[in-house]
Scaffold this motif. Structure first.
Motif, short mmCIF file in Angstrom:
data_model
loop_
_atom_site.label_atom_id
_atom_site.label_comp_id
_atom_site.label_asym_id
_atom_site.label_seq_id
_atom_site.Cartn_x
_atom_site.Cartn_y
_atom_site.Cartn_z
N TYR A 296 0.70 -1.16 0.08
CA TYR A 296 -0.01 0.01 -0.06
C TYR A 296 0.73 1.34 -0.04
O TYR A 296 0.86 2.11 -0.56
CB TYR A 296 -0.72 0.07 1.33
CG TYR A 296 -2.02 1.04 1.26
CD1 TYR A 296 -3.21 0.88 0.43
CD2 TYR A 296 -1.64 2.30 1.90
CE1 TYR A 296 -4.13 1.81 0.47
CE2 TYR A 296 -2.70 3.32 2.05
CZ TYR A 296 -4.08 2.97 1.11
OH TYR A 296 -4.94 3.95 1.23
N ARG B 56 -1.83 7.15 0.32
CA ARG B 56 -0.77 6.21 0.10
C ARG B 56 0.48 6.90 -0.05
O ARG B 56 1.65 6.17 0.09
CB ARG B 56 -1.10 5.57 -1.36
CG ARG B 56 -2.37 4.43 -1.09
CD ARG B 56 -2.49 3.79 -2.49
NE ARG B 56 -1.63 3.00 -2.42
CZ ARG B 56 -1.60 1.97 -3.49
NH1 ARG B 56 -2.61 1.91 -4.44
NH2 ARG B 56 -0.59 1.00 -3.49
N TRP C 149 -9.54 4.93 4.15
CA TRP C 149 -8.18 4.73 3.79
C TRP C 149 -7.24 5.76 3.96
O TRP C 149 -7.59 6.69 3.28
CB TRP C 149 -8.38 3.89 2.72
CG TRP C 149 -8.98 2.45 2.59
CD1 TRP C 149 -10.25 2.20 2.37
CD2 TRP C 149 -8.22 1.21 2.59
NE1 TRP C 149 -10.54 1.04 2.53
CE2 TRP C 149 -9.34 0.04 2.54
CE3 TRP C 149 -7.04 0.94 2.55
CZ2 TRP C 149 -9.08 -1.21 2.75
CZ3 TRP C 149 -6.70 -0.45 2.43
CH2 TRP C 149 -7.79 -1.57 2.45
N VAL D 203 -3.26 -1.68 6.99
CA VAL D 203 -3.12 -0.50 6.45
C VAL D 203 -3.43 0.57 7.13
O VAL D 203 -2.86 1.69 7.15
CB VAL D 203 -3.90 -0.49 5.07
CG1 VAL D 203 -3.69 1.03 4.47
CG2 VAL D 203 -3.10 -1.52 4.00
#
Ligand SMILES: N[C@@H](CCC(=O)N[C@@H](CS)C(=O)NCC(=O)O)C(=O)O
Length: 265
Positions: free
Chosen positions: A174, A248, A245, A210
């Motif tokens: 990730y 990244r 999320w 993550v």
């Protein structure tokens, strides 16, 4: 009855997950009580007394005393509940298994150094070091069992040791775009895929890893706080399921508590 067995653990810790996997494989998950420790809060003095001052978890309380080190606890539990052994029984096979397990420290170190690296100029060296570790595992499996999936015929002790690390290293997919499948190391890729999907090893998900390990990707390990942040990504509240999320891009701007869904404002 072994109702006196208590493991003190951080739920997402790979070393604790090893114990859960082993117990699951043995059908003994319910014989050990898992007591959760919040790594983002100061350690309970009673727990520090049990561990004689060390903070690394897991530790396990038994009727005879306290045990530390996941690999030690794994062997102890495997021998304690000996009806369904997870480790190899024959001396030579046990030695082969131990050779593979002896590689776990360097493998772990390379993965954590890579995710925690904050220096763009060191990125390719970290990446090469990680590839070298996968290559080493690939060579070992090619040597010992070229056509198989696991080290031997089933998910055993070496798999119990490595699977939680394969799962943690989802953080490299990730945050570093590191794709194990693209390395062309077929033997270790086959092993890793079977480990990741094994029914006894489903205690954590990629999404959880993550989200919780965002702070590691920004250079802060073990529940430490990054500058400008009030809440660690390892916090229990708000729960990871409800958070977005994370970004990244780890070499760019760091996300704030609110961007990570850790604070309401
Ligand atoms: N070699 C130990 C490593 C344990 C370890 O590093 N645990 C981490 C959590 S994943 C920890 O407790 N970190 C907090 C600390 O060391 O204070 C084992 O295999 O049990």
């Amino acid at each position: 009855m072994h109702s006196e067995l208590v493991v003190y653990h951080i739920p997402v810790c790979p070393f604790s997950q090893r114990l859960e996997i082993l117990l699951e494989l043995k059908g003994k998950r319910d014989t050990v009580r898992f007591s959760v420790v919040d790594i983002t809060r100061p350690r309970d003095p009673a727990l520090l007394e049990l561990s004689r001052g060390s903070t690394a978890l897991p530790i396990m309380k038994t009727a005879q005393g306290v045990l530390k080190e996941s690999l030690v606890i794994l062997r102890y539990l495997d021998e304690l509940f000996r009806e369904t052994p997870v480790a190899r029984a024959a001396p030579y096979e046990r030695a082969v298994e131990s050779m593979l397990i002896a590689m776990e420290g360097d493998f772990t170190g390379a993965g954590y150094r890579f995710v925690m690296n904050q220096d763009r100029d060191r990125r390719s060296a970290c990446c090469e070091a990680m590839i070298a570790q996968y290559r080493r595992l690939n060579d070992f499996l090619e040597w010992q069992n070229p056509t198989g999936t696991y080290l031997f015929d089933r998910f055993g002790l070496a798999e119990t040791v490595f699977t939680p690390l394969f799962m943690r290293f989802w953080f490299l997919d990730y945050y570093e775009d590191f794709d194990v499948a693209a390395l062309g190391l077929e033997r270790v890729a086959r092993w890793r895929d079977a480990c990741l999907t094994h029914p006894a090893a489903q205690q954590v998900s990629k999404e959880e890893i993550v989200k919780l390990y965002y702070d590691y990707a920004m250079g802060a390990g073990n529940g430490a706080l990054l500058p400008g942040r009030k809440i660690s990504s390892f916090t229990f509240e708000p729960r990871w399921q409800g958070r977005p999320w994370p970004p990244r891009a780890k070499y760019g701007l760091a996300a704030t508590d609110s961007e990570l869904g850790l604070a309401s404002s």
